[in-house]
Enzyme design. Structure first.
Site, mmCIF file in Angstrom:
data_model
loop_
_atom_site.group_PDB
_atom_site.id
_atom_site.type_symbol
_atom_site.label_atom_id
_atom_site.label_comp_id
_atom_site.label_asym_id
_atom_site.label_seq_id
_atom_site.Cartn_x
_atom_site.Cartn_y
_atom_site.Cartn_z
ATOM 1 N N HIS A 132 -4.981 -7.497 8.536
ATOM 2 C CA HIS A 132 -6.078 -6.591 8.368
ATOM 3 C C HIS A 132 -6.718 -6.096 9.656
ATOM 4 C CE1 HIS A 132 -5.675 -7.523 4.005
ATOM 5 N NE2 HIS A 132 -5.951 -6.280 3.975
ATOM 6 N N ARG A 155 -10.870 0.510 0.554
ATOM 7 C CA ARG A 155 -10.646 -0.910 0.888
ATOM 8 C C ARG A 155 -12.328 -1.458 0.450
ATOM 9 N NH1 ARG A 155 -6.238 -0.589 4.779
ATOM 10 N NH2 ARG A 155 -4.538 -1.848 3.808
ATOM 11 N N GLU A 169 2.093 -4.598 -5.774
ATOM 12 C CA GLU A 169 2.116 -5.406 -4.445
ATOM 13 C C GLU A 169 2.533 -6.888 -4.638
ATOM 14 O OE1 GLU A 169 -1.787 -5.184 -2.347
ATOM 15 O OE2 GLU A 169 -2.820 -6.077 -4.309
ATOM 16 N N ASN A 184 2.342 -4.070 2.373
ATOM 17 C CA ASN A 184 1.985 -5.206 3.103
ATOM 18 C C ASN A 184 2.287 -6.383 2.341
ATOM 19 O OD1 ASN A 184 1.060 -3.140 4.621
ATOM 20 N ND2 ASN A 184 -1.010 -3.063 4.128
ATOM 21 N N ASP A 185 1.468 -6.518 1.158
ATOM 22 C CA ASP A 185 1.535 -7.768 0.267
ATOM 23 C C ASP A 185 2.890 -7.681 -0.361
ATOM 24 O OD1 ASP A 185 -0.746 -9.332 0.801
ATOM 25 O OD2 ASP A 185 -1.775 -7.775 -0.161
ATOM 26 N N ARG A 191 1.570 -13.040 5.796
ATOM 27 C CA ARG A 191 1.481 -11.899 6.743
ATOM 28 C C ARG A 191 0.631 -12.228 7.902
ATOM 29 N NH1 ARG A 191 -1.825 -7.503 2.881
ATOM 30 N NH2 ARG A 191 -2.656 -6.617 4.579
ATOM 31 N N CYS A 206 0.428 2.997 -0.584
ATOM 32 C CA CYS A 206 -0.978 3.006 0.221
ATOM 33 C C CYS A 206 -0.634 1.958 1.423
ATOM 34 C CB CYS A 206 -1.996 2.846 -0.344
ATOM 35 S SG CYS A 206 -2.044 1.050 -1.395
HETATM 36 C C1 PEP Z 1 -1.126 -3.812 0.770
HETATM 37 O O1 PEP Z 1 -0.902 -5.040 0.280
HETATM 38 O O2 PEP Z 1 -0.103 -3.068 1.209
HETATM 39 C C2 PEP Z 1 -2.308 -2.928 0.644
HETATM 40 C C3 PEP Z 1 -2.569 -1.755 0.869
HETATM 41 O O3 PEP Z 1 -3.527 -3.912 0.627
HETATM 42 P P1 PEP Z 1 -4.079 -4.965 1.799
HETATM 43 O O4 PEP Z 1 -3.299 -4.405 3.171
HETATM 44 O O5 PEP Z 1 -5.488 -4.660 2.078
HETATM 45 O O6 PEP Z 1 -3.719 -6.300 1.272
HETATM 46 MG MG MG Z 2 -2.739 -5.914 -0.396
#
Ligand code: PEP
Ligand code: MG
Length: 543
Positions: free
Chosen positions: A188, A296, A431, A454-455, A465, A502
């Site tokens: 993040h 977020r 996710e 991302n997740d 990650r 996203c």
């Molecule tokens: C993701 O996991 O891709 C996402 C958009 O949420 P975050 O990065 O805040 O976990």
């Molecule tokens: Mg996420």
């Protein structure tokens, strides 16, 4: 001139002088002393110094933001003067004959634990405060920094690592760039750097950190990840011209503002922005975002010392909805846990936080926290076009519980005569591999999907990650991840529902065509990536 490299997180260059951020707490070691009274005198002097710093911050905050924001620093002064806190430090020094820093760290830990275990949420929130004041006290004891980028003038911050809450608190007018020795490019912290448009390099390594000192001249190339300490004249000139090139490119992209996000063969694609707070709303608007695809909301909690109230949340959500003036705003419910820890939640530490107690799992076990947020969201819904999105979904029953919580919030508001919109759309993040695989079951339950790549990548490839060592094993274009996205898109459309992306992969223009072919309807990216993505979409022919 010395070169290093790390992971660049955005395509921007900065050249400037360095401030090294040395974290105080966490690096405290225990040493035995033969003169405990001298250590006590050191604590007294450090305490005076810390109180002096806090008084100045209190005055500044009072002048610039008012009493409500300033009072926290008044409370910190009172805590530093607290009899029990000081007695504990002195007792540890005297009985164990140890150094002052260690005694403060031990006191901090036991007081923070005691506060976190209290039932009263106000008292729970004091755990963060005791950590804050102890960190300041230790910083005063050992000459380290208690604030990131404190001082004056523009600067490049170099640190071992930055927590997301530290990254959001960076003063964007002063911080030209930042470099961390550790951390991963999907964290993040990296995501925030992209959103803020600050050049940043993550994971530059320990050797970089030990080679850099305050005042050093440094080039940070957020695109290639290159770092050059004390560049010679020729190198600095070359990077200056690179910086100017990227400014020119940005200016060219500005010409796309107001133009439709449509492919050559006429398919319209929604391009939205991801934001982490109302502070990024201006950037979303300046970059011509068609909506907010991911707000977020947890950053409202991260920036606060206690649970944000319904009224505070309502004010923030209303501001975003009004700012977007009728364009879609998708607000994700609280997603803390894993790398986003908040002391006042009093969560236990976990051996495996990525697979732990986070996001909707916390909301469903803390219904009072969830309800406050949902009430604020519904009350804000009358100010624009709101979508509410639930993170980390893995099952049908979780979605059912989330929907039931929404119904409960609505019926309470109705009973209290408080207005809300019936047109709020409800969606879930895809996710986890589980959510993608059962997306045929989940699609009929909601209005939209949004893929969190991302997740989804972390859980599909079993690569934490946050762990920089795993980066060589993370193939962001892995077929398994792409197949899961395609499956979710197919299932969404089979049920007449929309699907967006996203996660950070939405900004990867080498995949845009593939995503559009899968049928993705909306892409949501950090504000600086909206126009480059629009350029890519306008160049694609799907026929
Ligand atoms: C993701 O996991 O891709 C996402 C958009 O949420 P975050 O990065 O805040 O976990
Ligand atoms: Mg996420």
């Amino acid at each position: 001139m010395k070169r290093f490299s790390g992971k660049g997180v955005n395509d921007a260059v900065a050249i400037g002088n360095v401030s090294v951020f040395k974290r105080a707490v966490g690096n405290v070691s225990r040493t035995v002393t033969d003169d405990p009274e001298r250590e006590i005198k050191r604590v007294e002097a450090a305490r005076e110094k810390a109180i002096g710093q806090l008084s100045k911050i209190y005055e500044k905050t009072l002048r610039e933001f008012g009493q409500e924001q300033a009072q926290i620093f008044d409370l910190h002064i009172m805590m530093l003067e607290d009899y029990d806190y000081n007695e504990s430090i002195q007792n540890i020094i005297r009985t164990q004959r140890v150094n002052a820093e260690y005694a403060v760290a031990v006191t901090c830990e036991s007081f923070a634990k005691m506060f976190a275990s209290m039932i009263d949420t106000y008292m729970q929130a004091r755990a963060a405060d005791v950590k804050d004041i102890s960190s300041r006290l230790i910083a005063c004891l050992c000459g380290a920094d208690s604030e990131i980028g404190s001082g004056s003038g523009k600067t490049i911050i170099c640190a071992d690592d930055l927590a997301p809450s530290e990254t959001v608190s960076l003063d964007k007018d002063r911080v030209m760039a930042f470099v961390t020795a550790f951390g991963s490019s999907n964290s993040h912290t990296a995501i925030l750097a992209r959103s803020m448009g600050i050049p940043a390099v993550i994971g530059a390594g320990e050797e970089f950190l030990s080679s850099i000192k305050n005042g050093d001249r440094l080039i940070v190339d957020g695109g290639t990840g290159e770092l050059i300490i004390a560049p010679d004249e020729e190198t600095e000139k070359a990077y200056l011209s690179k910086q100017q090139d990227s400014e020119r490119k940005k200016a060219l992209l500005c010409k796309l503002k107001g133009k439709p996000s449509v492919t050559k063969d006429g398919r319209e694609i929604a391009i939205y922005a991801n934001i982490s707070g109302i502070g990024e709303l201006d950037a979303a608007l300046a970059n011509d975002a068609g909506g907010i695809g991911l707000f977020r909301s947890e950053f409202l909690y991260l920036e606060s010392d206690s649970f944000p109230t319904e009224e505070q949340q309502l004010a923030a959500y209303r501001k975003v909805l009004e700012g977007m003036a009728g364009r879609t705003v998708i607000i994700r419910t609280l997603d803390i846990g894993a790398d986003k820890q908040i002391d006042y939640f009093g969560l236990e530490s976990e051996p495996n936080p990525a697979l732990g107690f986070r996001a909707v799992r916390i909301c469903l076990t803390r219904p009072e926290v969830f309800k406050t947020q949902l009430r604020a969201l519904y009350r804000a819904s009358v100010y624009g076009r709101l979508g509410i999105m639930f993170p980390m979904i893995t099952s049908v029953s979780e979605v059912e519980k989330c929907l039931a919580a929404c119904e409960q919030a609505k019926s309470e508001l109705k009973a209290e005569g408080l207005p809300f919109s019936e047109a709020v759309e409800l969606g879930i993040m895809i996710e986890t591999p589980a959510a993608a695989i059962i997306s045929d079951r989940l699609a009929p339950m909601v209005d939209f999907f949004s893929v969190g790549t991302n997740d989804l990548t972390q859980y599909t490839l079993a690569c934490d990650r946050q762990n920089a060592r795993l980066e060589p094993f993370v193939d962001t274009h892995h077929e398994a991840v792409l197949r899961l996205i395609e499956l979710a898109a197919k299932n969404a459309h089979n049920h007449g529902k929309q699907i967006g992306i996203c996660g950070e992969l939405a900004a990867d223009t080498s995949l845009t065509k593939a995503f559009l072919k899968m049928g993705i309807d909306e892409l949501s990216v950090s504000p600086p990536f909206v126009l480059p993505l629009k350029e890519a979409v306008r160049g694609i022919d799907l026929s």
